[in-house]
Scaffold this active site. Structure first.
Site, PDB file in Angstrom:
ATOM      1  N   PRO A  12       0.790  -1.228   0.000  1.00 35.06           N
ATOM      2  CA  PRO A  12       0.000   0.000   0.000  1.00 35.06           C
ATOM      3  C   PRO A  12       0.827   1.285   0.000  1.00 35.06           C
ATOM      4  O   PRO A  12       1.874   1.360   0.652  1.00 35.06           O
ATOM      5  CB  PRO A  12      -0.826  -0.094   1.289  1.00 35.06           C
ATOM      6  CG  PRO A  12      -0.184  -1.155   2.097  1.00 35.06           C
ATOM      7  CD  PRO A  12       0.491  -2.087   1.138  1.00 35.06           C
ATOM      8  N   ASN A  13       0.298   2.246  -0.729  1.00 30.08           N
ATOM      9  CA  ASN A  13       0.822   3.615  -0.828  1.00 30.08           C
ATOM     10  C   ASN A  13       2.070   3.723  -1.712  1.00 30.08           C
ATOM     11  O   ASN A  13       2.520   4.834  -1.995  1.00 30.08           O
ATOM     12  CB  ASN A  13       1.098   4.215   0.570  1.00 30.08           C
ATOM     13  CG  ASN A  13      -0.157   4.258   1.416  1.00 30.08           C
ATOM     14  OD1 ASN A  13      -1.170   4.809   0.979  1.00 30.08           O
ATOM     15  ND2 ASN A  13      -0.142   3.648   2.581  1.00 30.08           N
ATOM     16  N   ARG A  20       5.076  10.730  -2.378  1.00 25.88           N
ATOM     17  CA  ARG A  20       4.886  10.364  -0.976  1.00 25.88           C
ATOM     18  C   ARG A  20       6.148  10.639  -0.154  1.00 25.88           C
ATOM     19  O   ARG A  20       7.180  10.002  -0.369  1.00 25.88           O
ATOM     20  CB  ARG A  20       4.573   8.858  -0.935  1.00 25.88           C
ATOM     21  CG  ARG A  20       4.354   8.325   0.441  1.00 25.88           C
ATOM     22  CD  ARG A  20       4.280   6.817   0.436  1.00 25.88           C
ATOM     23  NE  ARG A  20       4.091   6.347   1.792  1.00 25.88           N
ATOM     24  CZ  ARG A  20       4.328   5.120   2.188  1.00 25.88           C
ATOM     25  NH1 ARG A  20       4.762   4.207   1.333  1.00 25.88           N
ATOM     26  NH2 ARG A  20       4.132   4.795   3.430  1.00 25.88           N
ATOM     27  N   TYR A  25      11.161   8.580   1.237  1.00 26.78           N
ATOM     28  CA  TYR A  25      11.068   7.525   0.217  1.00 26.78           C
ATOM     29  C   TYR A  25      11.709   7.895  -1.127  1.00 26.78           C
ATOM     30  O   TYR A  25      11.755   7.053  -2.023  1.00 26.78           O
ATOM     31  CB  TYR A  25       9.590   7.138   0.025  1.00 26.78           C
ATOM     32  CG  TYR A  25       8.972   6.564   1.291  1.00 26.78           C
ATOM     33  CD1 TYR A  25       9.457   5.379   1.848  1.00 26.78           C
ATOM     34  CD2 TYR A  25       7.944   7.218   1.956  1.00 26.78           C
ATOM     35  CE1 TYR A  25       8.923   4.862   3.021  1.00 26.78           C
ATOM     36  CE2 TYR A  25       7.393   6.711   3.130  1.00 26.78           C
ATOM     37  CZ  TYR A  25       7.890   5.531   3.653  1.00 26.78           C
ATOM     38  OH  TYR A  25       7.367   5.023   4.819  1.00 26.78           O
ATOM     39  N   ASN A  76       8.191  -5.559  -1.388  1.00 26.04           N
ATOM     40  CA  ASN A  76       8.117  -4.485  -0.405  1.00 26.04           C
ATOM     41  C   ASN A  76       6.664  -4.455   0.067  1.00 26.04           C
ATOM     42  O   ASN A  76       5.815  -3.860  -0.598  1.00 26.04           O
ATOM     43  CB  ASN A  76       8.517  -3.139  -1.014  1.00 26.04           C
ATOM     44  CG  ASN A  76       8.500  -2.029   0.042  1.00 26.04           C
ATOM     45  OD1 ASN A  76       8.001  -2.225   1.158  1.00 26.04           O
ATOM     46  ND2 ASN A  76       9.037  -0.881  -0.318  1.00 26.04           N
ATOM     47  N   ALA A  79       3.360  -1.102   4.674  1.00 22.25           N
ATOM     48  CA  ALA A  79       2.871  -1.162   6.064  1.00 22.25           C
ATOM     49  C   ALA A  79       2.501  -2.586   6.476  1.00 22.25           C
ATOM     50  O   ALA A  79       2.560  -2.927   7.666  1.00 22.25           O
ATOM     51  CB  ALA A  79       1.679  -0.233   6.236  1.00 22.25           C
ATOM     52  N   GLU A 100      13.111  -9.333   0.701  1.00 22.10           N
ATOM     53  CA  GLU A 100      12.301  -8.235   1.253  1.00 22.10           C
ATOM     54  C   GLU A 100      13.052  -6.925   1.034  1.00 22.10           C
ATOM     55  O   GLU A 100      14.250  -6.845   1.324  1.00 22.10           O
ATOM     56  CB  GLU A 100      12.102  -8.517   2.744  1.00 22.10           C
ATOM     57  CG  GLU A 100      11.340  -7.451   3.500  1.00 22.10           C
ATOM     58  CD  GLU A 100      11.255  -7.799   5.004  1.00 22.10           C
ATOM     59  OE1 GLU A 100      11.648  -8.923   5.408  1.00 22.10           O
ATOM     60  OE2 GLU A 100      10.804  -6.925   5.764  1.00 22.10           O
ATOM     61  N   HIS A 102      12.909  -2.594   1.597  1.00 21.28           N
ATOM     62  CA  HIS A 102      12.313  -1.362   2.118  1.00 21.28           C
ATOM     63  C   HIS A 102      13.159  -0.201   1.639  1.00 21.28           C
ATOM     64  O   HIS A 102      14.396  -0.244   1.740  1.00 21.28           O
ATOM     65  CB  HIS A 102      12.267  -1.361   3.647  1.00 21.28           C
ATOM     66  CG  HIS A 102      11.452  -2.492   4.174  1.00 21.28           C
ATOM     67  ND1 HIS A 102      10.082  -2.501   4.103  1.00 21.28           N
ATOM     68  CD2 HIS A 102      11.819  -3.680   4.711  1.00 21.28           C
ATOM     69  CE1 HIS A 102       9.639  -3.640   4.598  1.00 21.28           C
ATOM     70  NE2 HIS A 102      10.674  -4.380   4.958  1.00 21.28           N
ATOM     71  N   ARG A 109      13.709   3.977  12.254  1.00 24.79           N
ATOM     72  CA  ARG A 109      12.463   4.746  12.349  1.00 24.79           C
ATOM     73  C   ARG A 109      11.673   4.378  13.614  1.00 24.79           C
ATOM     74  O   ARG A 109      12.251   3.849  14.563  1.00 24.79           O
ATOM     75  CB  ARG A 109      11.674   4.537  11.053  1.00 24.79           C
ATOM     76  CG  ARG A 109      12.458   5.014   9.821  1.00 24.79           C
ATOM     77  CD  ARG A 109      11.662   4.854   8.559  1.00 24.79           C
ATOM     78  NE  ARG A 109      10.476   5.694   8.580  1.00 24.79           N
ATOM     79  CZ  ARG A 109       9.454   5.547   7.733  1.00 24.79           C
ATOM     80  NH1 ARG A 109       9.500   4.600   6.796  1.00 24.79           N
ATOM     81  NH2 ARG A 109       8.405   6.345   7.809  1.00 24.79           N
TER      82      ARG A 109
END
Ligand code: DQA
Length: 148
Positions: A12-13, A20, A25, A76, A79, A100, A102, A109
């Site tokens: 998502p996003n 964004r 990012y 990725n 969330a 994976e 990110h 974070r």
């Protein structure tokens, strides 16, 4: 030999990458990432297909589809990394390598981003390298699948 197929799945996003929170990012769009992966994949001997969904169930179904269509998954989960047992369970049904990715370093974070359900399945994790992380993951995928 036909090139192994790699599905690059995004949660998502990530469809709004570029707009964004670019300070976190970056400025590259998902289309830029798809193009960079296709170009590098061509050089490495891997065929890439990038997909994105904002819905958990759709991502689960993309992973099911990869079982018949892909030799490796780069994901990725955004969330859903931090919440989704369903995506973890689906990845556990996939036989090939899973990497994976990110864009941000999730460990630098908020505390709620430090845990990843996906990492218990992932063969490798790339975090904090921005858009470049996807091509790094693709190079590792070539190493795992083609020993290159
Ligand atoms: C992300 C990190 C997640 O914590 C966040 O929810 C995202 C993107 C990353 O690429 O840095 O949506 O997966």
């Amino acid at each position: 030999m036909t090139a192994p197929v790699i599905h690059i799945l995004n949660g998502p996003n990530l469809n709004l990458l570029g707009q964004r929170q670019p300070d976190i990012y970056g400025h590259d769009t998902l289309e830029d990432i798809a193009r960079a992966c296709a170009t590098l994949g061509g050089r490495l001997g891997l065929a890439t297909q990038l997909r994105q969904s904002n819905h958990e169930g759709a991502l689960v179904e993309m992973i099911h589809a990869a079982r018949g269509e892909a030799q490796g998954i780069i994901i990725n989960p955004a969330a859903y990394t931090h919440t989704s047992v369903a995506i973890l369970d689906a990845l556990n049904l996939f036989d090939g390598p899973v990497i994976e990715v990110h864009l941000s370093n999730i460990h630098k974070r908020e505390a709620f981003r430090h845990h990843s359900y996906i990492s218990t399945r992932a063969d490798a994790v790339v975090a904090g390298c921005g858009a470049h992380g996807y091509t790094l993951a693709l190079r590792q995928m070539a190493h795992l699948l083609l020993r290159s």
